[in-house]
Enzyme design. Structure first.
Site, PDB file in Angstrom:
ATOM      1  N   CYS A  70     -16.109 -11.292  -7.758  1.00 15.88           N
ATOM      2  CA  CYS A  70     -17.241 -10.883  -6.926  1.00 15.88           C
ATOM      3  C   CYS A  70     -18.238 -12.019  -6.761  1.00 15.88           C
ATOM      4  O   CYS A  70     -18.946 -12.093  -5.760  1.00 15.88           O
ATOM      5  CB  CYS A  70     -17.926  -9.653  -7.518  1.00 15.88           C
ATOM      6  SG  CYS A  70     -18.511  -9.870  -9.215  1.00 15.88           S
TER       7      CYS A  70
ATOM      8  N   HIS B  34     -21.805  -7.501 -11.908  1.00 16.97           N
ATOM      9  CA  HIS B  34     -21.267  -7.453 -10.547  1.00 16.97           C
ATOM     10  C   HIS B  34     -22.230  -8.147  -9.593  1.00 16.97           C
ATOM     11  O   HIS B  34     -23.446  -7.994  -9.686  1.00 16.97           O
ATOM     12  CB  HIS B  34     -21.062  -6.003 -10.109  1.00 16.97           C
ATOM     13  CG  HIS B  34     -20.443  -5.864  -8.753  1.00 16.97           C
ATOM     14  ND1 HIS B  34     -19.216  -6.400  -8.440  1.00 16.97           N
ATOM     15  CD2 HIS B  34     -20.882  -5.254  -7.623  1.00 16.97           C
ATOM     16  CE1 HIS B  34     -18.923  -6.120  -7.185  1.00 16.97           C
ATOM     17  NE2 HIS B  34     -19.927  -5.426  -6.670  1.00 16.97           N
TER      18      HIS B  34
END
EC number: 3.4.19.12
Length: 869
Positions: free
Chosen positions: A298, A781
């Site tokens: 990510c 994330h």
């Protein structure tokens, strides 16, 4: 009992006698619930394998946990023999039906439990198993594992703070903490609740083998398809570099590892009938897809989306006529350019292969990116820009050598502009002035980003990006030995000598503890919409590189040159109004090449397009490598996965193309008249003659009598197709999208000055934010918020998912997580915004274009016949 049949991604987990959990790979399957001889069974039929597994339901079920985020749901079914069946990527309707069937098939809890019965038609011995395991669901069917609160059998979809047995989070050398999901529990993401002893024991059991508690699983790309009503394709197994370091484990399923931050995307959790559920979010999920996650990538996806969202960067990279046939595929610039061209296609396999190549290129200079571990987005950005700059220097050196050999004695040679230097590079002027004698030591540094410290703010004077930026340029007393007077007291001051088009500001959120462990500071920082740098500029400052007023030279750098012939001979269609997206195809309604979309007639015959592709570039075998094999083979699948909503990052080039290469004329490209009001409906009639008068009349005729003509002339297959809604109507209905409203975003305290700052030549405007959710650089994330110039709205990219915010509130949702900020020079921003507003050639939907194409050919032919008589 009625028959139920749904599609989904399935993983089966089982525990052996040694209490070691084995987990199969995620596979696409058809899940059915059937009733045979008064027994209810759940049948899992794997799509790519001619086999199935059968699980008995009823009292064999010990727990069902439904969880989800942002419209995607997964169900964890636990059986009495410690077998868990995980079904992922379910729509809300499918998970409701499945949950209802499971509830109705379960007997009352007062009945005596039967022995576990789990049968299978074919053993799953061929499945590779891994040592990693996520938390299994425990407890009865109608009881939440966290709190034991009974739930209704017809309960709504649960969106609890934890995901039940499938807890999503990170482990930072401490035990898990979960929050109760009962109606009496107050949702407080800042104060995690302690586990019960049993829960702690289970947490230790299922997370003892978690290597570092990574935030995301190493997934196959097709697992990230967003809706179950989309056709599921065979899974793409991406290459994994450094996989030997994983010790045969897979990473836990998660998209965000911060167990406290439940509503990371600004989604509030409400309580309804004792169950926490998700309200209709203000985020509107788009049909377009972002970049698939290859396994903790990510950080890469968020950076690339932010960089690709800079229109000037895309233009400099793709429109200079770079001799792509001379560029090695091992160089970062090649897969990066291909990914930029194909960024909006739906085929995640193609994008996954290109992302793997990008990751591999970066790994050659930094081993830390070779594995599947989470990495720092800022470090990746720095390496990516440095590598791209080196690749451009290599291209220029190669080009200079070739031109000198072929054109000896020529006056000069062309040099390609580096997209990094032209857009992100700035000069930082530092001066160390001795307090004793006034002797100054001058130094100029060239950098692509500015890293600023995270200072502490107060309630009355909260910290903001603008204030942190100002503090960086505040003169600072330092110790420096003066060579002239030997005085050690000096003053250090920074100024900006050359300004970039886009200023990247990196906020230092990570600090090293006494144990040499990086710790993230979640101190709130208000995000300034404008960044005023006028007081920090050198007296002899240089303004950013202006936007080129001349037409781009596409004689050799047209998009087909980036790809090889075998790839281009297949259909690569991106239904996007992105001028940088390659649009090649043989279908009737396929648009011509990306730059033709804005400058040229929108139609080209199959023969013209194919001839253009074949003559566009003869690439050397260097591009036909093993790394590009899947890319070439899978390109034909892009037709079925093309974009449907037509969003883009900007048609920034509205001036006519200047074709200098005679070979390019063979590609079906013609120069467009300079009149910017020239209608995009001009067609080539069936006899090869262009009739502007006829086509103008055609446009009026279709506008006035379009519906009637459709009924008279269209075939049944076309007449039955209803036109999609014009995207421009959406803009007319949404006042916030019609114009660039400086007050349409809820930014921080600096916004009171926004109106005054807007016209300052030294002002920069926010165009992208990369945010990190988590407490460590090794977990969590990353997401990116990118301003879309074409849509004039903010888009949120979270790996493969893309959302549009109808009422953006970046300041509120990124207050504690904002990490990297992209600020564009305001003058350039306004110019790009103006060009984006002028470029409306793709406002017609796909069906409307097909109708116009059909009428154009038909009526042009009729006009020709009438003129002959």
């Amino acid at each position: 009992m009625a028959h139920l049949k749904i599609n989904g991604l399935v993983q089966i987990r089982s525990t052996n006698r040694s209490k070691h959990t084995r987990a199969s790979q995620w596979k696409e399957a058809v899940i059915e619930i059937v009733e045979r001889k008064q027994k209810v069974n759940l049948v899992v039929s794997f799509k790519l394998e001619e086999r199935r597994r059968v699980f008995q339901l009823g009292d064999n079920v010990t727990g069902v946990v439904v969880s989800g985020e942002l419209g995607l749901y997964h169900l964890d079914l636990t059986l009495r023999d410690d077998t868990s069946l995980l079904i992922d990527k379910l729509s809300s309707a499918d998970v409701e039906h499945l949950k209802s069937f499971l509830d109705s098939s379960t007997p009352c809890e007062s009945q005596q439990p039967m022995e576990p019965m789990s049968s299978q038609d074919d053993l799953e011995s061929s499945d590779p198993f891994c040592g990693e395991h996520q938390e299994a669901a425990c407890g009865s069917l109608n009881t939440t594992p966290e709190s034991g609160t009974p739930l209704s059998r017809k309960m709504p979809l649960s969106m609890s703070n934890t995901t039940g047995g499938q807890k999503r989070g990170e482990k930072q050398g401490r035990k898990r903490k979960t929050e109760p999901s009962s109606s009496s529990a107050e949702v407080n993401k800042d104060i995690p609740k302690e586990n019960t002893p049993d829960q702690k024991k289970k947490s230790r059991r299922y997370y003892s083998r978690n290597r570092g508690g990574k935030a995301e699983k190493a997934v196959t790309l097709r697992e990230q398809e967003k809706r179950s009503n989309w056709k599921l394709e065979p899974a793409f197994n991406s290459k994994s570099y450094g996989r030997a370091n994983l010790d045969g484990t897979i990473l836990p399923i998660a998209t965000c590892s911060d167990d406290r931050d439940v509503s990371i995307f600004g989604l509030e959790i409400i309580t309804h009938n004792g169950v926490q559920s998700l309200p209709d979010p203000y985020l509107n999920q788009l049909k377009r897809e972002g970049f698939p996650n290859l396994g903790n990538t990510c950080y890469m996806n968020s950076i690339l989306q932010s960089v690709f969202g800079i229109p000037t960067f895309a233009k400099d990279l793709l429109t200079q006529g770079i001799p792509w046939e001379k560029v090695s595929y091992d160089d970062l610039i090649m897969p990066l350019s291909q990914l930029l061209v194909l960024k909006d296609i739906r085929d995640v396999e193609i994008k996954g292969e290109l992302l793997t190549s990008v990751k591999k290129s970066i790994s050659t200079v930094a081993d830390t990116f070779s594995g599947n571990e989470q990495n720092d987005a800022h470090e990746f950005l720095s390496l990516c820009l440095d590598q791209l700059k080196l690749n451009m220097e290599k291209v220029n050196a190669m080009w200079d050598t070739e031109r000198r050999n072929t054109c000896a004695g020529s006056a000069g040679t062309k040099r390609f502009v580096c997209p990094v230097g032209a857009n992100f590079e700035f000069e930082l002027h530092s001066s160390i002035i001795c307090e004793g004698c006034g002797e100054a030591t001058i130094k100029t540094e060239v950098s692509n980003y500015l890293s600023i410290d995270l200072h502490h703010g107060t309630k009355t004077h909260p910290l903001s990006i603008q204030k942190s930026f100002d503090l960086f340029f505040t003169p600072e007393k330092i110790e420096h030995n003066c060579e002239k007077c030997k005085n050690k007291n000096s003053v250090l001051k920074y100024t900006l000598r050359r300004l970039p088009r886009v200023l990247i500001v990196h906020l230092k959120r990570y600090q090293v503890t006494t144990d040499l462990l990086p710790v993230k500071s979640e101190q709130p920082v208000e995000i300034s919409k404008y960044l005023n740098i006028s007081s920090h500029c050198h007296e002899n400052r240089k303004l950013p590189f202006p936007l080129a007023n001349t037409s781009p030279d596409v004689s050799q750098g047209m998009m087909p040159g980036i790809f090889n012939q075998s790839m281009l001979s297949k259909k690569v269609i991106s239904e996007s109004c992105d001028p940088m997206v390659l649009q090649v195809g043989s279908s009737v309604d396929a648009e011509i090449q990306s730059f033709q979309i804005m400058y040229e007639d929108e139609d080209a015959s199959e023969e013209q397009q194919q001839r253009g592709l074949e003559s566009g570039s003869m690439l050397e075998p260097e591009l036909v490598k093993t790394e590009n094999r899947i890319l070439r083979q899978k390109t034909s699948l892009a037709t079925d996965s093309m974009m449907g909503d037509g969003y883009s990052f900007l048609p920034m080039l509205c001036e006519p193309l200047s074709i200098q290469d005679p070979g390019l004329a063979e590609m079906g490209l013609q120069e467009v008249p300079e009149n910017p009001e020239f209608k995009n409906y001009e067609k080539i009639n069936i006899y090869g003659k262009s009739d502007g008068r006829t086509n103008t009349e055609l446009s009026k005729l279709y506008q006035n009598h379009g519906s009637r003509i459709k009924g008279l002339f269209l075939p049944a297959s076309l007449a039955s197709v209803s036109s999609q809604e014009d995207p421009e109507k959406d803009l007319s209905r949404s006042p916030e999208l019609q114009e660039d409203d400086p007050h349409s975003f809820a930014f921080g305290s600096d916004d009171s000055k926004d109106g005054e700052m807007g016209d300052d030549l030294q002002n920069y405007r926010l165009v992208s934010v990369v945010s990190h959710f988590g407490s460590s650089p090794n977990s969590g994330h990353y997401v990116s918020d990118v301003y879309d110039f074409q849509k004039q709205a903010w888009l949120l990219y979270s790996d493969v998912q893309v959302f549009e915010s109808s009422d953006p509130s970046i300041q509120e949702n990124r207050l504690n997580s904002g990490y990297i900020f992209f600020y564009m020079h305001n003058e350039i921003f306004e110019e790009l915004l103006k060009k984006a507003s002028e470029c409306k050639v793709l406002s017609t939907s796909k069906e409307e274009k097909r109708d116009i194409d059909y009428f154009s050919t038909l009526l042009n032919g009729l006009t020709y016949i009438l003129e002959e008589f």
